[in-house]
Design a protein around this motif. Sequence first.
Motif, short mmCIF file in Angstrom:
data_model
loop_
_atom_site.label_atom_id
_atom_site.label_comp_id
_atom_site.label_asym_id
_atom_site.label_seq_id
_atom_site.Cartn_x
_atom_site.Cartn_y
_atom_site.Cartn_z
N LYS A 1 0.85 -1.20 0.00
CA LYS A 1 0.00 0.00 0.00
C LYS A 1 0.89 1.26 0.00
N ILE A 2 1.96 1.20 0.76
CA ILE A 2 2.89 2.35 0.81
C ILE A 2 3.48 2.59 -0.58
N ARG A 3 3.90 1.50 -1.22
CA ARG A 3 4.47 1.61 -2.58
C ARG A 3 3.44 2.22 -3.54
N LYS A 4 2.19 1.77 -3.42
CA LYS A 4 1.13 2.26 -4.31
C LYS A 4 0.96 3.78 -4.14
N HIS A 5 0.94 4.21 -2.88
CA HIS A 5 0.79 5.65 -2.62
C HIS A 5 1.97 6.41 -3.20
N LYS A 6 3.18 5.86 -3.00
CA LYS A 6 4.36 6.58 -3.50
C LYS A 6 4.35 6.68 -5.02
N VAL A 7 3.88 5.63 -5.68
CA VAL A 7 3.81 5.64 -7.14
C VAL A 7 2.80 6.72 -7.58
N GLN A 8 1.64 6.75 -6.91
CA GLN A 8 0.60 7.71 -7.30
C GLN A 8 1.05 9.15 -7.07
N ILE A 9 1.58 9.39 -5.88
CA ILE A 9 1.95 10.77 -5.53
C ILE A 9 3.14 11.24 -6.37
N SER A 10 4.06 10.33 -6.67
CA SER A 10 5.23 10.71 -7.48
C SER A 10 4.80 10.96 -8.92
N SER A 11 3.88 10.15 -9.44
CA SER A 11 3.40 10.38 -10.82
C SER A 11 2.72 11.74 -10.92
N TYR A 12 1.93 12.04 -9.90
CA TYR A 12 1.23 13.32 -9.86
C TYR A 12 2.24 14.47 -9.82
N PHE A 13 3.25 14.30 -9.00
CA PHE A 13 4.29 15.32 -8.86
C PHE A 13 5.04 15.50 -10.19
N ILE A 14 5.36 14.38 -10.84
CA ILE A 14 6.08 14.45 -12.13
C ILE A 14 5.26 15.24 -13.15
#
Length: 384
Positions: free
Chosen positions: A271-284
């Motif tokens: 779940k942590i990995r999923k959040h990091k992927v989502q938030i990082s994609s958004y940031f990118i």
Amino acid sequence: MIYLDNAATSYPKAPTVAKAVFDFLNDVGANAGRSSHKAAQKSSAIMFETREKLAAILGVSDSENISFTLNTTQALNTVMLGFLQAGDSVLTSTMEHNSVMRPLRYLEKNKSVKISQFQCDKLGFPVWDDFLTKIKKRPKLLICTAASNVIGTLFPFPKMATVAKQNKVTFCLDVAQIMGIYPFDLKNYDIDIVCFPGHKGLLGPTGTGGFYCNPKIELVPLTFGGTGSSSNLETQPELRPDKYESGTQNIASLAGLNDALDFLLTTSITKIRKHKVQISSYFIEKLQTIDELRLITSADLQQQVGVLSVTSPQLSLSRLTAELDRNEIATRMGLHCAPGAHKTIGTFEAGGTLRFSPGYFTTKEQIDETAKKLKKIIRKLRYD
Ligand SMILES: Cc1ncc(COP(=O)(O)O)c(C=O)c1O
């Protein structure tokens, strides 16, 4: 404050970590593994529980082979200084943190240890043919990072472990940037040693870390001294983890780490990995709308762990970082203790990159706010 420096250490910590440290200092306080009174037993139990939870996260059942250290650096030093002898050879990458390179350079100078480095490309990925050629020379140790602390690039460590095993090379993986962030299970890979922080992705206090070392591998301890065990002997006990844990440990912070691990195990690293992927994609996506910034981290989140580095041909990144700080946004600019990585990806001469590292608690609103402030600050810097 908007904290975007989780690659250095995570903040905030898991919700009840501070209370766990406070409660330990207030209500327990005793040393572990020494006296037999109730408070001492409680301290020993905290250390045991923490080790067991770490074993669950790493996918191993032999928690006695996990030793605590103050940080990843101390764990890496224990491995390199305790495993490599005069004249040995070691293979590492061109993307390493100084906590790998400095002990190796020390060993090169003082013990004639021969260092070979496999080349990585501009995105930080190993050049596979170069890795294969060099590992076939059978160095005593392969030691490298699992993910770059500069641009987040994930190394193909499962594949590397298989090749290391085929060539009978001991493999030590520096998991500083993936522990608690990217799921991995030691049962599935031929990795002999991992060195990890407790204070980054595991969301525990600073002053915590450790290593897991396969029982077939013996390391000369970095420190010798009292362990509370085999006290009749003046020689270091062979028993693990005592062998590598001389002196009073950082039990207060380990009480915090113990609490953080409960949070992590209930939340799940997936779940942590999923959040990091989502938030990082958004940031990118946001970063890509700012013309003055050039993203040098791979935009493919499957290949990296959410460490986003940018450069800028037009702007002073140190001024930009300072302005962000004035606006309550914490980021880091510079070489991030990894000069070789910057030489590899071509950002050394410019003095490094501006690094944004969101964490599990980073929200979309914080990213929106950061993008808004970035645009405002950049406008100001351009017209100054
Ligand atoms: C890849 C890597 N290795 C090692 C370290 C050292 O970690 P610690 O600060 O826990 O000693 C870091 C720190 O950022 C890192 O990113």
